[in-house]
Scaffold this active site. Structure first.
Site, short mmCIF file in Angstrom:
data_model
loop_
_atom_site.label_atom_id
_atom_site.label_comp_id
_atom_site.label_asym_id
_atom_site.label_seq_id
_atom_site.Cartn_x
_atom_site.Cartn_y
_atom_site.Cartn_z
N GLY A 102 0.80 -1.21 0.00
CA GLY A 102 0.00 0.00 0.00
C GLY A 102 0.83 1.27 0.00
N GLY A 152 -0.18 -5.19 1.12
CA GLY A 152 -1.43 -4.97 0.41
C GLY A 152 -1.58 -5.82 -0.82
CD GLU A 175 2.43 -5.56 6.73
OE1 GLU A 175 1.87 -5.39 5.62
OE2 GLU A 175 2.90 -6.66 7.08
CG ASP A 183 -2.80 -4.25 7.06
OD1 ASP A 183 -2.09 -4.85 6.24
OD2 ASP A 183 -2.97 -3.00 7.02
#
Length: 490
Positions: A102, A152, A175, A183
């Site tokens: 992302g 992402g 992350e 996530d």
């Protein structure tokens, strides 16, 4: 959301502000205004026979996922979902990445200011809803992971029934390197991968490459990168394709292991050590077991444990504890519930629950320091339950701005199992071995023949069965005459 490979291309030593200025310029240039030509659009859409394909088109940014891209994709996916002409939906990327993650630079900048924080949270909401939409498409969904697939990008791919890896695949949830938490549904899918591999990847941010992405279940098939164009042509030529037809078409392109190709690094005794160390529900206990394993008489295990300890020491202590808690909770959740929990975690990070998100990006991506970032708290034992609770507890003030994910009505109510066409899980393999060999031993050749029939000759099944059996059972006899004796699992 992702974080590393993408943002490395977005940020420089001139600092976050300069990076955001450049980001804005790029976004303006690549927007789908009336002046933009099709090739300038960040996502391209193609129709070819049975297939409808989205192509992530930001090669210079490793196909970093932006808010504009998500807003382009959603209505197109709805249109394809409702079209009788669309038989298969395919996801690919231009260049050396499927999607490296992302748009971390923009999200961070938005999160730092009260006036724009809602934009950062909105990005996560749009991203997580997209991940859920892709998990419940009413049409067969194929993703081509021919390159970097992180954060992402994993979210876009991981729920596809058909996930095709190549020798160029590089997979990670990176992350914790920058003070954030895995996530895009990671708490759901990492908690369901064999043993404690998911926990290990979530906490360490380590990468998988090539065939091991397939062998560990993150991809369902493995082909050579050079055969991908032919594979896509074959898929587009299918008439009224069934799931089985799509599976067989991809299987026909399988790339066999080369004689000199190394085995995956998370196998054998290293894998046994990994499962033992990462089975715990506290990071402190994981570190304690790794410390003991670092003194193992097995040199390869000792080396792995020492390197893993060094890796964990570099990560944000808060991120480690939040990630472990999320993985453990996610195992008991549906995908939508897990994504909603992760929406809360993302909201908490955007709302200042930990300064490590900013510190990590500044150190790793802006200053590009090789040392340990200035985490706060700096040590695991200083990360209290109250700090971890900021990301999960309903009454946490840091969750007050958390939106509710709202999937659209065009998606399917009957979701397919994303592991349906993957290699059999370790649990399934051991259950079958137990049923065949518990009362009496069985020859390894007979066992492999049974699995070959059960999985219709799927490539890679025999290799995985052998690795699982030799790690968990007593296998005696000369090559070709081995006999398997089942051992009760602890």
């Amino acid at each position: 959301m992702s974080m590393l490979a993408t943002a490395l291309t977005r940020m420089s030593r001139n600092g976050v502000s300069a990076a955001i200025a450049r980001t804005s310029a790029v976004a303006a240039h690549m927007s789908t205004s009336a002046q933009a030509t099709p090739l300038e659009q960040p996502v391209l859409f193609e129709s070819n026979g049975a297939t409808r394909t989205y192509v992530l088109n930001r090669a210079s940014k490793l196909n970093a996922l932006s808010g504009d891209m998500l807003k382009l994709m959603r209505p197109q996916l709805e249109q394809w979902s409702k079209s009788d002409l669309c038989k298969i939906i395919v996801g690919t990327g231009i260049g050396r990445a499927f999607c490296a993650g992302g748009d971390v630079a923009t999200v961070l900048q938005h999160s730092l200011h009260d006036a724009t924080r809602s934009k950062a949270i909105e990005f996560f909401k749009d991203e997580f809803e997209m991940d859920y939409i892709l998990s419940a498409l009413p049409k067969p969904y194929v993703t081509i992971l021919d390159g970097i697939t992180m954060g992402g990008g994993v979210g876009l791919a991981i729920s596809a029934l058909f996930r095709v890896a190549t020798e160029k695949s590089v997979f990670a949830m990176p992350e914790t390197k920058i003070g954030y938490c895995p996530d895009v549904g990671a708490s759901f899918f990492l908690s369901r991968i064999d043993g404690e591999i998911g926990t290990y990847l979530a906490l360490t941010s380590e990468t998988l490459a090539g065939r091991e992405v397939f062998e560990l279940g993150f991809a369902t098939h493995f082909v050579s990168s050079r055969t991908v164009p032919n594979l896509l042509t074959r898929l587009s030529d299918l008439e009224d394709p069934t799931f089985a037809m799509i599976d067989r078409t991809i299987e026909d392109h399988h790339a066999k292991r080369l004689p000199d190709e190394p085995v995956g690094k998370l196998t054998g005794r290293t894998r046994q050590a990994l499962d033992m160390a990462f089975r715990h529900d506290t990071v402190e206990e994981i570190v304690e077991d790794l410390t003991k394993l670092a003194s193992s008489s097995d040199d390869s295990v000792a080396k792995w444990a020492s390197e893993t300890l060094e890796t964990l020491h570099m990560r944000s202590p808060t991120s480690l504890k939040v990630a472990l808690e999320a993985i453990r909770r996610g195992k008991e959740m549906t995908l939508l519930q897990a994504l909603q929990m992760e929406m809360g975690i993302a909201t908490a990070y955007c709302s200042g629950a930990s300064t490590d998100f900013t510190a990590g990006i500044t150190a790793v991506l802006v200053d590009k320091t090789r040392g340990r970032p200035s985490w706060s708290p700096d040590q695991l034992n200083n990360v209290s339950d109250a700090i971890v609770g900021r990301f999960f507890e309903r009454d946490s003030s840091y969750l007050s701005a958390m939106p509710t994910l709202t999937p659209p009505d065009f998606i399917s109510n009957s979701k397919q199992d994303p592991m349906k066409f993957a290699l059999p899980s370790e649990d399934v393999i051991l259950q079958i071995v137990q049923s065949k060999a518990r009362k009496d031993s069985i020859s390894l050749s007979d066992l492999l023949a049974h699995f070959d029939t059960l999985y219709s000759g799927k490539h890679g099944v025999a290799e995985k069965v052998v690795e699982v059996v030799k790690r968990n059972c007593d296998v005696i006899g000369n090559q070709g005459l081995e006999v398997v004796n089942y051992k009760e699992q602890l």
